[in-house]
Design a protein around this motif. Structure first.
Motif, PDB file in Angstrom:
ATOM      1  N   ASN A  54       0.853  -1.194   0.000  1.00 51.67           N
ATOM      2  CA  ASN A  54       0.000   0.000   0.000  1.00 51.67           C
ATOM      3  C   ASN A  54       0.888   1.242   0.000  1.00 51.67           C
ATOM      4  N   TYR A  55       1.458   1.533  -1.160  1.00 49.22           N
ATOM      5  CA  TYR A  55       2.500   2.547  -1.255  1.00 49.22           C
ATOM      6  C   TYR A  55       1.992   3.961  -0.989  1.00 49.22           C
ATOM      7  N   GLU A  56       0.818   4.279  -1.496  1.00 59.18           N
ATOM      8  CA  GLU A  56       0.265   5.626  -1.268  1.00 59.18           C
ATOM      9  C   GLU A  56       0.006   5.856   0.218  1.00 59.18           C
ATOM     10  N   GLU A  57      -0.555   4.865   0.865  1.00 60.06           N
ATOM     11  CA  GLU A  57      -0.797   4.961   2.304  1.00 60.06           C
ATOM     12  C   GLU A  57       0.524   5.114   3.055  1.00 60.06           C
ATOM     13  N   GLY A  58       1.517   4.339   2.648  1.00 56.57           N
ATOM     14  CA  GLY A  58       2.821   4.433   3.278  1.00 56.57           C
ATOM     15  C   GLY A  58       3.430   5.812   3.113  1.00 56.57           C
ATOM     16  N   LYS A  59       3.321   6.351   1.922  1.00 55.85           N
ATOM     17  CA  LYS A  59       3.873   7.684   1.662  1.00 55.85           C
ATOM     18  C   LYS A  59       3.188   8.746   2.509  1.00 55.85           C
ATOM     19  N   THR A  60       1.872   8.615   2.664  1.00 49.05           N
ATOM     20  CA  THR A  60       1.128   9.577   3.488  1.00 49.05           C
ATOM     21  C   THR A  60       1.633   9.563   4.927  1.00 49.05           C
ATOM     22  N   GLU A  61       1.812   8.380   5.492  1.00 55.48           N
ATOM     23  CA  GLU A  61       2.310   8.272   6.868  1.00 55.48           C
ATOM     24  C   GLU A  61       3.715   8.867   6.995  1.00 55.48           C
ATOM     25  N   LEU A  62       4.546   8.603   6.022  1.00 55.54           N
ATOM     26  CA  LEU A  62       5.925   9.077   6.075  1.00 55.54           C
ATOM     27  C   LEU A  62       6.001  10.594   5.929  1.00 55.54           C
ATOM     28  N   LEU A  63       5.127  11.159   5.112  1.00 57.62           N
ATOM     29  CA  LEU A  63       5.122  12.615   4.953  1.00 57.62           C
ATOM     30  C   LEU A  63       4.593  13.306   6.212  1.00 57.62           C
ATOM     31  N   ILE A  64       3.704  12.635   6.946  1.00 59.53           N
ATOM     32  CA  ILE A  64       3.278  13.162   8.252  1.00 59.53           C
ATOM     33  C   ILE A  64       4.478  13.225   9.184  1.00 59.53           C
ATOM     34  N   PHE A  88      11.866   3.852  -0.441  1.00 53.44           N
ATOM     35  CA  PHE A  88      11.207   2.578  -0.733  1.00 53.44           C
ATOM     36  C   PHE A  88       9.824   2.784  -1.360  1.00 53.44           C
ATOM     37  N   VAL A  89       9.007   3.666  -0.767  1.00 55.40           N
ATOM     38  CA  VAL A  89       7.654   3.821  -1.297  1.00 55.40           C
ATOM     39  C   VAL A  89       7.669   4.465  -2.682  1.00 55.40           C
ATOM     40  N   GLU A  90       8.589   5.410  -2.902  1.00 53.98           N
ATOM     41  CA  GLU A  90       8.699   6.006  -4.235  1.00 53.98           C
ATOM     42  C   GLU A  90       9.153   4.952  -5.247  1.00 53.98           C
ATOM     43  N   GLU A  91      10.060   4.104  -4.833  1.00 55.60           N
ATOM     44  CA  GLU A  91      10.528   3.014  -5.684  1.00 55.60           C
ATOM     45  C   GLU A  91       9.387   2.044  -5.972  1.00 55.60           C
ATOM     46  N   GLY A  92       8.578   1.761  -4.956  1.00 53.71           N
ATOM     47  CA  GLY A  92       7.444   0.862  -5.134  1.00 53.71           C
ATOM     48  C   GLY A  92       6.447   1.377  -6.150  1.00 53.71           C
ATOM     49  N   MET A  93       6.356   2.714  -6.278  1.00 48.02           N
ATOM     50  CA  MET A  93       5.444   3.328  -7.242  1.00 48.02           C
ATOM     51  C   MET A  93       6.154   3.670  -8.549  1.00 48.02           C
ATOM     52  N   SER A  94       7.371   3.158  -8.715  1.00 50.60           N
ATOM     53  CA  SER A  94       8.179   3.368  -9.922  1.00 50.60           C
ATOM     54  C   SER A  94       8.595   4.820 -10.122  1.00 50.60           C
ATOM     55  N   TYR A  96      11.373   6.475  -9.752  1.00 52.16           N
ATOM     56  CA  TYR A  96      12.765   6.126  -9.483  1.00 52.16           C
ATOM     57  C   TYR A  96      13.651   7.337  -9.236  1.00 52.16           C
ATOM     58  N   ASP A  97      13.373   8.451  -9.899  1.00 50.94           N
ATOM     59  CA  ASP A  97      14.180   9.648  -9.650  1.00 50.94           C
ATOM     60  C   ASP A  97      14.010  10.118  -8.211  1.00 50.94           C
ATOM     61  N   SER A  98      12.776  10.113  -7.743  1.00 48.65           N
ATOM     62  CA  SER A  98      12.509  10.535  -6.365  1.00 48.65           C
ATOM     63  C   SER A  98      13.126   9.567  -5.368  1.00 48.65           C
ATOM     64  N   SER A  99      13.033   8.270  -5.661  1.00 47.00           N
ATOM     65  CA  SER A  99      13.590   7.284  -4.740  1.00 47.00           C
ATOM     66  C   SER A  99      15.096   7.448  -4.642  1.00 47.00           C
ATOM     67  N   ARG A 100      15.753   7.732  -5.760  1.00 48.87           N
ATOM     68  CA  ARG A 100      17.210   7.939  -5.762  1.00 48.87           C
ATOM     69  C   ARG A 100      17.591   9.123  -4.878  1.00 48.87           C
ATOM     70  N   TYR A 321      -1.748   2.109 -14.312  1.00 51.34           N
ATOM     71  CA  TYR A 321      -0.407   2.696 -14.357  1.00 51.34           C
ATOM     72  C   TYR A 321      -0.473   4.213 -14.507  1.00 51.34           C
ATOM     73  N   SER A 322      -1.447   4.693 -15.279  1.00 51.65           N
ATOM     74  CA  SER A 322      -1.570   6.136 -15.532  1.00 51.65           C
ATOM     75  C   SER A 322      -1.833   6.918 -14.252  1.00 51.65           C
ATOM     76  N   ASP A 323      -2.389   6.247 -13.245  1.00 56.44           N
ATOM     77  CA  ASP A 323      -2.655   6.912 -11.968  1.00 56.44           C
ATOM     78  C   ASP A 323      -1.394   7.047 -11.115  1.00 56.44           C
ATOM     79  N   TYR A 324      -0.341   6.322 -11.486  1.00 53.66           N
ATOM     80  CA  TYR A 324       0.829   6.274 -10.618  1.00 53.66           C
ATOM     81  C   TYR A 324       2.115   6.814 -11.255  1.00 53.66           C
TER      82      TYR A 324
END
Length: 360
Positions: A54-64, A88-94, A96-100, A321-324
């Motif tokens: 659940n990458y979007e949910e994970g990202k929300t928690e991490l941004l909090i 990790f969550v950015e990588e999970g959503m492909s 890749y630039d953000s994850s790097r 995919y277009s949503d992510y």
């Protein structure tokens, strides 16, 4: 947090989530909503959400957590974990630039710590190496991965699970560069260590290595060996998680791919149906992982000359995919390549040309 981590490591995510929720409430009550302890709880929640896909949910928690921590010392060790999880969550959503970027921030943060958290340091080096490898800078990636391997051998030992994990990662990178003999050497090193550690006990780490080695064997056309490895991984996953878990579905998907390559279409379809049922029980219809599944399902129907069904699943994959991710990502290129081939088989030459045009 130690007990929570144990539950995560044995993939009992429901129990881990329950404990984190309790911890978060206590941190709110005794330390306040903007405390570092509260931020740590949100990082844990983000990590569990990531583990569940659940990458979007994970990202929300991490941004909090990130918002809370902006009011605190930016050199705090907790930043290393935060940035690592965000990577990790950015990588999970492909993304890749953000994850790097996040992995680099995690690395810059962890090396400033005194003393350095060795386990976290090794994990971050691995993640940065993986990200660098994806960018095509193989020399730097290799340097990072062998640095992680050397560090783990020194602090953890040659037969430690972390050392085995890094050897497996090196095997993966060699495999993606078509260096199959080198890949098999490191995969086998990883498997040998894990077999000694777990013996007959089922364990997620053992399943992961069996799966990766199976992928390697399938790449070089050793489908019999791949089928055996995937079957062993599926047996372990079923024992660990039961019949209705995404990890079990993932293993079924690998076996289905082998049966597709062997033209055993009935077996492949049965496994894909089982995989779909599990995903539908665990994921929302527009979950990111559904996109990859629909592409694979489309490929199966295209192989059995059921072109309209294949087309419908490619469309579902594209929509999700277009949503992510951006359509510039390689993920879309691979989807459109499969889709165009399906159109060509249907003798829809004009439409096939327009679909291929999306690659340019």
């Amino acid at each position: 947090f130690t007990l929570i981590t144990i539950y995560q490591n044995i993939s009992n995510f429901d129990k881990a989530r329950e404990l984190v929720d309790t911890t978060l409430q206590l941190n709110h009550k005794y330390f306040g909503p903007n405390s570092i302890n509260t931020a740590k709880s949100h990082i844990k929640l983000g990590g569990i959400a990531y583990d569940l896909g659940n990458y979007e949910e994970g990202k929300t928690e991490l941004l909090i957590s990130k918002k809370i921590l902006t009011a605190h010392n930016t050199s705090s060790p907790v930043y290393s974990k935060l940035y690592h999880h965000l990577g990790f969550v950015e990588e999970g959503m492909s993304n890749y630039d953000s994850s790097r970027v996040y992995f680099q921030k995690a690395y810059d943060s962890v090396i400033q710590q005194t003393p350095v958290d060795t386990a976290l340091y090794i994990d971050i080096i691995k993640s940065l190496g993986r990200s660098t490898h994806r960018e095509g800078d193989h020399k730097t990636a290799d340097s990072l991965m062998f640095k992680a391997l050397k560090t783990s051998k020194h602090f953890n030992g040659k037969n430690d699970v972390v050392t085995a994990s890094i050897a497996g990662d090196i095997g993966l990178y060699y495999m993606t560069r078509a260096k199959y003999d080198s890949s098999r050497i490191y995969y086998q090193k990883s498997l040998d260590i894990k077999n000694k550690l777990y013996e007959e006990d089922p364990h997620p780490n053992l399943s992961a290595t069996l799966t990766n080695l199976g992928v390697l064997e399938s790449y070089v056309g050793n489908n019999t060996a791949a089928e055996s490895l995937f079957t062993k991984a599926l047996t372990i996953d079923t024992k660990l998680y039961g019949n209705d878990h995404p990890y079990v579905a993932y293993s079924k998907g690998h076996l289905a791919s082998i049966y597709l390559d062997q033209n055993q279409f009935d077996k492949a379809k049965e496994l894909r149906k089982e995989q779909l049922a599990i995903y539908q029980d665990n994921y929302k219809p527009n979950h990111y992982n559904m996109a990859g599944f629909y592409r694979s399902y489309g490929n199966l129907f295209s192989a059995t000359n059921e072109y309209q069904k294949a087309d419908s699943y490619y469309r579902k994959s594209e929509s999700i995919y277009s949503d992510y991710i951006s359509k510039k990502e390689d993920t879309f290129a691979k989807l459109y390549e499969d889709w165009a081939l399906n159109d060509y088989k249907m003798e829809r030459y004009v439409f096939s040309s327009s679909t291929c045009g999306a690659l340019r």
